[in-house]
Scaffold this motif. Structure first.
Motif, mmCIF file in Angstrom:
data_model
loop_
_atom_site.group_PDB
_atom_site.id
_atom_site.type_symbol
_atom_site.label_atom_id
_atom_site.label_comp_id
_atom_site.label_asym_id
_atom_site.label_seq_id
_atom_site.Cartn_x
_atom_site.Cartn_y
_atom_site.Cartn_z
ATOM 1 N N ALA A 1 -1.658 -0.598 4.580
ATOM 2 C CA ALA A 1 -3.169 -0.552 4.741
ATOM 3 C C ALA A 1 -3.622 0.334 6.113
ATOM 4 C CB ALA A 1 -3.565 -2.300 4.634
ATOM 5 N N ALA A 2 -3.608 0.500 6.915
ATOM 6 C CA ALA A 2 -3.979 0.839 8.465
ATOM 7 C C ALA A 2 -4.064 2.616 7.564
ATOM 8 C CB ALA A 2 -2.686 0.891 8.952
ATOM 9 N N HIS A 3 -2.591 3.207 6.934
ATOM 10 C CA HIS A 3 -3.108 4.303 6.183
ATOM 11 C C HIS A 3 -3.952 4.621 5.550
ATOM 12 C CE1 HIS A 3 -0.097 7.075 7.621
ATOM 13 N NE2 HIS A 3 1.407 6.235 7.341
ATOM 14 N N PHE A 4 -4.658 3.557 4.631
ATOM 15 C CA PHE A 4 -6.112 3.889 3.964
ATOM 16 C C PHE A 4 -6.773 3.615 5.035
ATOM 17 C CE2 PHE A 4 -9.038 1.630 1.334
ATOM 18 C CZ PHE A 4 -8.429 2.409 -0.338
ATOM 19 N N HIS A 5 -7.009 2.865 6.029
ATOM 20 C CA HIS A 5 -8.289 2.490 6.655
ATOM 21 C C HIS A 5 -8.121 4.076 7.076
ATOM 22 C CE1 HIS A 5 -10.139 -1.326 5.900
ATOM 23 N NE2 HIS A 5 -8.492 -1.782 5.929
ATOM 24 N N ALA B 1 2.642 1.531 -0.330
ATOM 25 C CA ALA B 1 2.753 0.276 -0.995
ATOM 26 C C ALA B 1 4.007 0.827 -1.947
ATOM 27 C CB ALA B 1 1.686 0.728 -1.098
ATOM 28 N N ILE B 2 4.257 1.662 -2.543
ATOM 29 C CA ILE B 2 5.636 2.247 -3.028
ATOM 30 C C ILE B 2 7.152 1.762 -2.752
ATOM 31 C CG2 ILE B 2 7.429 3.536 -4.484
ATOM 32 C CD1 ILE B 2 4.801 5.638 -4.363
ATOM 33 N N GLN B 3 7.127 1.770 -1.406
ATOM 34 C CA GLN B 3 8.431 1.171 -0.889
ATOM 35 C C GLN B 3 8.543 -0.766 -0.331
ATOM 36 O OE1 GLN B 3 10.473 3.138 -0.311
ATOM 37 N NE2 GLN B 3 10.084 4.769 -0.369
#
Length: 307
Positions: free
Chosen positions: A42-46, A57-59
């Motif tokens: 979620a942080a990477h997404f932002h 998400a896969i992991q």
């Protein structure tokens, strides 16, 4: 908990670092590890790091196949990456768990429409239709006006082979470096009226690259370095690539001059430098270990403007 606190403060770079530290502990609690991966995603997404977010998400889904938050995040990443078929598959997987999940229902419908819209079109038109359907991507004239307002200088470099344009992909090749990840990413305007750029980091000593798909113009370089080197890369055998141990530069190829950047600068501040020219729509930054023998050799014959 520390990661969650940073996340609430919208300090996503430090949140990524905290969640990464948690994962390094290799706790045997599967549930906790799934949450750490989901939260880091979620942080990477932002931060606009959609591929890194998708990997998390896969992991998380591997650890906990019914983890709905991870599935929703993975579907969102595929939407951002224009992988509409994959987005549909993730949505369907989530809807088998909760058939009434609103986000998945809406995303499934949107992905289906986008996929149908481009089916059967030639690659040339398909790539352009995808761009038009993305509400955040801008037409060339709009982008040009926004960059003129910001005093950012763009250099447009047409392809040598016109037929290659039909693939809708732009390859980036700099001094022997090549990044397939850079293809397709474009500068876009967010809901707050700020530009987000695809940015390429080069590490000449090891002939390695990092590619950030959406670098917010008001984000600092040090914030991204902290995220990228939260874990040392496998090619850094001497463990030298620490955020505080790096010098950043951009190269003025016309004059064969190098300009050092302050890691505390924002991307916008760097792009507004009178000698920074953005080529192929992708700002490029070179990173060296401070006072390394390699950098001294690299700078030989070039004028270096230091801070």
């Amino acid at each position: 908990n520390e990661g969650n606190e940073y996340f609430r403060e919208k300090d996503y770079g430090r949140a990524v670092v905290s969640y990464s530290e948690g994962l390094k502990k290799k706790c045997e609690d599967v549930e906790l590890n799934a949450v750490l991966h989901t939260n880091r995603g979620a942080a990477h997404f932002h931060l606009g790091n959609y591929r890194s977010a998708l990997n998390d998400a896969i992991q998380a889904k591997k650890l906990k196949p019914t983890h709905l938050k991870a599935i929703i995040r993975g579907a969102l990443c595929h939407m951002e990456l224009k992988n509409f078929s994959e987005a549909i598959a993730w949505c369907e997987e989530g809807l088998r768990i909760d058939s009434k999940e609103k986000k998945l229902v809406e995303m499934r419908a949107k992905a289906d429409k986008l996929k149908v819209s481009i089916t059967g079109l030639e690659p040339f038109w398909r790539s352009r239709l995808i761009s038009l359907l993305s509400s955040r991507e801008m037409m060339g004239s709009d982008l040009l006006c926004l960059n003129m307002e910001r005093n950012i200088k763009l250099v447009l470099e047409p392809s040598n082979e016109e037929e290659d344009i039909s693939d809708g992909l732009a390859e980036i090749s700099l001094d022997g470096f090549h990044s397939d990840n850079a293809t397709g990413a474009k500068v876009h305007l967010d809901a707050d009226g700020n530009l987000n750029w695809p940015v390429l980091f080069l590490y000449p000593e090891h002939e390695q690259t990092d590619f950030i798909e959406a670098f917010h113009e008001n984000s600092r370089f040090i914030d991204h370095l902290t995220v990228m080197f939260a874990e040392l890369p496998p090619w850094d055998l001497e463990r030298k690539y620490l955020p505080g141990n790096l010098e950043l530069y951009f190269e003025d190829e016309e004059r064969a001059e190098m300009y050092e950047l302050n890691p505390d600068q924002t991307l916008l501040q760097a792009l507004q430098h009178q000698r920074y020219f953005v080529k192929a729509g992708t700002p490029t930054v070179l990173a060296f270990v401070k006072r390394s023998p390699f950098s001294k050799k690299y700078f030989t014959g070039k004028k270096v403007h230091r801070l």
